[in-house]
Design a protein around this motif. Structure first.
Motif, PDB file in Angstrom:
ATOM      1  N   PRO A   6       6.066  -0.338  11.235  1.00  0.00           N
ATOM      2  CA  PRO A   6       5.888  -1.447  10.598  1.00  0.00           C
ATOM      3  C   PRO A   6       4.239  -1.891  10.466  1.00  0.00           C
ATOM      4  O   PRO A   6       3.739  -2.700   9.839  1.00  0.00           O
ATOM      5  CB  PRO A   6       6.649  -2.508  11.614  1.00  0.00           C
ATOM      6  CG  PRO A   6       6.606  -1.853  12.859  1.00  0.00           C
ATOM      7  CD  PRO A   6       6.612  -0.454  12.787  1.00  0.00           C
ATOM      8  N   ASP A   7       3.506  -0.819  11.227  1.00  0.00           N
ATOM      9  CA  ASP A   7       1.893  -1.493  11.279  1.00  0.00           C
ATOM     10  C   ASP A   7       1.028  -0.031  11.308  1.00  0.00           C
ATOM     11  O   ASP A   7       1.411   0.752  11.436  1.00  0.00           O
ATOM     12  CB  ASP A   7       1.742  -2.353  12.254  1.00  0.00           C
ATOM     13  CG  ASP A   7       1.894  -1.598  13.624  1.00  0.00           C
ATOM     14  OD1 ASP A   7       2.856  -0.635  13.788  1.00  0.00           O
ATOM     15  OD2 ASP A   7       1.114  -1.981  14.705  1.00  0.00           O
ATOM     16  N   CYS A   8      -0.328  -0.398  11.092  1.00  0.00           N
ATOM     17  CA  CYS A   8      -1.394   0.571  11.039  1.00  0.00           C
ATOM     18  C   CYS A   8      -1.787   0.589  12.505  1.00  0.00           C
ATOM     19  O   CYS A   8      -1.987  -0.382  13.066  1.00  0.00           O
ATOM     20  CB  CYS A   8      -2.517   0.148  10.186  1.00  0.00           C
ATOM     21  SG  CYS A   8      -3.905   1.135  10.294  1.00  0.00           S
ATOM     22  N   GLU A   9      -1.646   1.776  12.890  1.00  0.00           N
ATOM     23  CA  GLU A   9      -1.976   1.997  14.374  1.00  0.00           C
ATOM     24  C   GLU A   9      -3.524   1.867  14.678  1.00  0.00           C
ATOM     25  O   GLU A   9      -3.786   1.533  15.769  1.00  0.00           O
ATOM     26  CB  GLU A   9      -1.736   3.510  14.656  1.00  0.00           C
ATOM     27  CG  GLU A   9      -0.323   3.791  14.509  1.00  0.00           C
ATOM     28  CD  GLU A   9       0.121   5.397  15.140  1.00  0.00           C
ATOM     29  OE1 GLU A   9      -0.645   5.879  16.006  1.00  0.00           O
ATOM     30  OE2 GLU A   9       1.147   5.837  14.744  1.00  0.00           O
ATOM     31  N   SER A  10      -4.359   1.730  13.795  1.00  0.00           N
ATOM     32  CA  SER A  10      -5.823   1.478  13.959  1.00  0.00           C
ATOM     33  C   SER A  10      -6.126   0.037  13.886  1.00  0.00           C
ATOM     34  O   SER A  10      -6.836  -0.281  14.850  1.00  0.00           O
ATOM     35  CB  SER A  10      -6.532   2.352  12.806  1.00  0.00           C
ATOM     36  OG  SER A  10      -7.888   2.150  12.975  1.00  0.00           O
ATOM     37  N   GLU A  33      -4.323   2.476   3.964  1.00  0.00           N
ATOM     38  CA  GLU A  33      -5.228   3.179   3.210  1.00  0.00           C
ATOM     39  C   GLU A  33      -6.683   2.635   3.351  1.00  0.00           C
ATOM     40  O   GLU A  33      -7.596   3.571   3.471  1.00  0.00           O
ATOM     41  CB  GLU A  33      -5.085   2.760   1.707  1.00  0.00           C
ATOM     42  CG  GLU A  33      -3.672   3.544   1.161  1.00  0.00           C
ATOM     43  CD  GLU A  33      -3.369   3.104  -0.253  1.00  0.00           C
ATOM     44  OE1 GLU A  33      -3.452   1.935  -0.583  1.00  0.00           O
ATOM     45  OE2 GLU A  33      -2.389   3.719  -0.981  1.00  0.00           O
ATOM     46  N   SER A  34      -7.017   1.358   4.112  1.00  0.00           N
ATOM     47  CA  SER A  34      -8.299   0.959   4.002  1.00  0.00           C
ATOM     48  C   SER A  34      -8.940   1.832   5.403  1.00  0.00           C
ATOM     49  O   SER A  34      -9.870   2.319   5.354  1.00  0.00           O
ATOM     50  CB  SER A  34      -8.263  -0.357   4.624  1.00  0.00           C
ATOM     51  OG  SER A  34      -8.171  -1.200   3.306  1.00  0.00           O
ATOM     52  N   CYS A  35      -8.065   1.808   6.638  1.00  0.00           N
ATOM     53  CA  CYS A  35      -8.369   2.590   7.864  1.00  0.00           C
ATOM     54  C   CYS A  35      -8.717   4.129   7.441  1.00  0.00           C
ATOM     55  O   CYS A  35      -9.801   4.650   7.892  1.00  0.00           O
ATOM     56  CB  CYS A  35      -7.512   2.534   8.795  1.00  0.00           C
ATOM     57  SG  CYS A  35      -7.633   0.680   9.678  1.00  0.00           S
ATOM     58  N   ASP A  36      -7.961   4.772   6.330  1.00  0.00           N
ATOM     59  CA  ASP A  36      -8.191   6.007   5.965  1.00  0.00           C
ATOM     60  C   ASP A  36      -9.500   6.183   5.444  1.00  0.00           C
ATOM     61  O   ASP A  36     -10.051   7.153   5.834  1.00  0.00           O
ATOM     62  CB  ASP A  36      -7.112   6.528   5.318  1.00  0.00           C
ATOM     63  CG  ASP A  36      -7.027   8.037   5.170  1.00  0.00           C
ATOM     64  OD1 ASP A  36      -7.501   8.863   5.875  1.00  0.00           O
ATOM     65  OD2 ASP A  36      -7.195   8.436   3.657  1.00  0.00           O
ATOM     66  N   SER A  37      -9.653   5.375   4.349  1.00  0.00           N
ATOM     67  CA  SER A  37     -10.828   5.811   3.502  1.00  0.00           C
ATOM     68  C   SER A  37     -12.075   5.263   4.383  1.00  0.00           C
ATOM     69  O   SER A  37     -13.281   5.946   4.187  1.00  0.00           O
ATOM     70  CB  SER A  37     -10.910   4.650   2.353  1.00  0.00           C
ATOM     71  OG  SER A  37     -10.676   3.372   2.613  1.00  0.00           O
ATOM     72  N   GLU A  38     -12.133   4.473   5.336  1.00  0.00           N
ATOM     73  CA  GLU A  38     -13.303   3.837   6.224  1.00  0.00           C
ATOM     74  C   GLU A  38     -13.520   4.744   7.166  1.00  0.00           C
ATOM     75  O   GLU A  38     -14.805   4.964   7.689  1.00  0.00           O
ATOM     76  CB  GLU A  38     -12.973   2.454   6.696  1.00  0.00           C
ATOM     77  CG  GLU A  38     -13.081   1.662   5.492  1.00  0.00           C
ATOM     78  CD  GLU A  38     -12.734  -0.010   5.978  1.00  0.00           C
ATOM     79  OE1 GLU A  38     -12.530  -0.139   7.103  1.00  0.00           O
ATOM     80  OE2 GLU A  38     -12.385  -0.842   4.931  1.00  0.00           O
ATOM     81  N   LYS A  39     -12.507   5.226   7.871  1.00  0.00           N
ATOM     82  CA  LYS A  39     -12.481   5.982   9.158  1.00  0.00           C
ATOM     83  C   LYS A  39     -12.051   7.513   9.164  1.00  0.00           C
ATOM     84  O   LYS A  39     -12.679   8.447   9.689  1.00  0.00           O
ATOM     85  CB  LYS A  39     -12.125   5.477  10.185  1.00  0.00           C
ATOM     86  CG  LYS A  39     -12.337   3.728  10.350  1.00  0.00           C
ATOM     87  CD  LYS A  39     -11.298   3.197  11.520  1.00  0.00           C
ATOM     88  CE  LYS A  39     -11.607   2.052  11.535  1.00  0.00           C
ATOM     89  NZ  LYS A  39     -10.609   1.048  12.604  1.00  0.00           N
ATOM     90  N   PHE A  40     -11.109   8.012   8.491  1.00  0.00           N
ATOM     91  CA  PHE A  40     -10.200   9.037   8.820  1.00  0.00           C
ATOM     92  C   PHE A  40     -10.490  10.127   7.833  1.00  0.00           C
ATOM     93  O   PHE A  40     -10.211  11.408   8.036  1.00  0.00           O
ATOM     94  CB  PHE A  40      -8.889   8.967   9.219  1.00  0.00           C
ATOM     95  CG  PHE A  40      -8.612   7.746  10.167  1.00  0.00           C
ATOM     96  CD1 PHE A  40      -9.249   7.727  11.318  1.00  0.00           C
ATOM     97  CD2 PHE A  40      -7.855   6.723   9.877  1.00  0.00           C
ATOM     98  CE1 PHE A  40      -9.049   6.516  12.137  1.00  0.00           C
ATOM     99  CE2 PHE A  40      -7.561   5.633  10.646  1.00  0.00           C
ATOM    100  CZ  PHE A  40      -8.021   5.622  12.086  1.00  0.00           C
TER     101      PHE A  40
END
Length: 75
Positions: A6-10, A33-40
């Protein structure tokens, strides 16, 4: 069958199973998607595997096969 976490782990952002916008790896680690584009940049920070778009689940199937309610956010 996918857990549909249900949630983003980051960042802890809600990621409903019936909406697009979640990314998962082969172990079902789940990120927005935000955490992926900013960090991963497409790589799971837990296992190093590729992050791919998580499929959505229709309301009818969610009634029969509910998404997980266990949150994995790591503060």
């Amino acid at each position: 069958m996918l857990e549909m976490r249900p949630d983003c782990e980051s960042c802890g952002r809600d990621l409903p199973a019936e909406q697009a916008g979640a990314l998962i790896c082969s172990f079902e680690c789940t990120f927005c998607e935000s955490c992926d584009s900013e960090k991963f940049q497409g790589r799971c920070p837990n296992c190093g595997g590729a992050l791919s778009s998580r499929p959505t689940r229709s309301a009818a199937l969610l009634a029969k096969h509910p998404a997980s309610t266990e949150r994995k956010y790591k503060c």
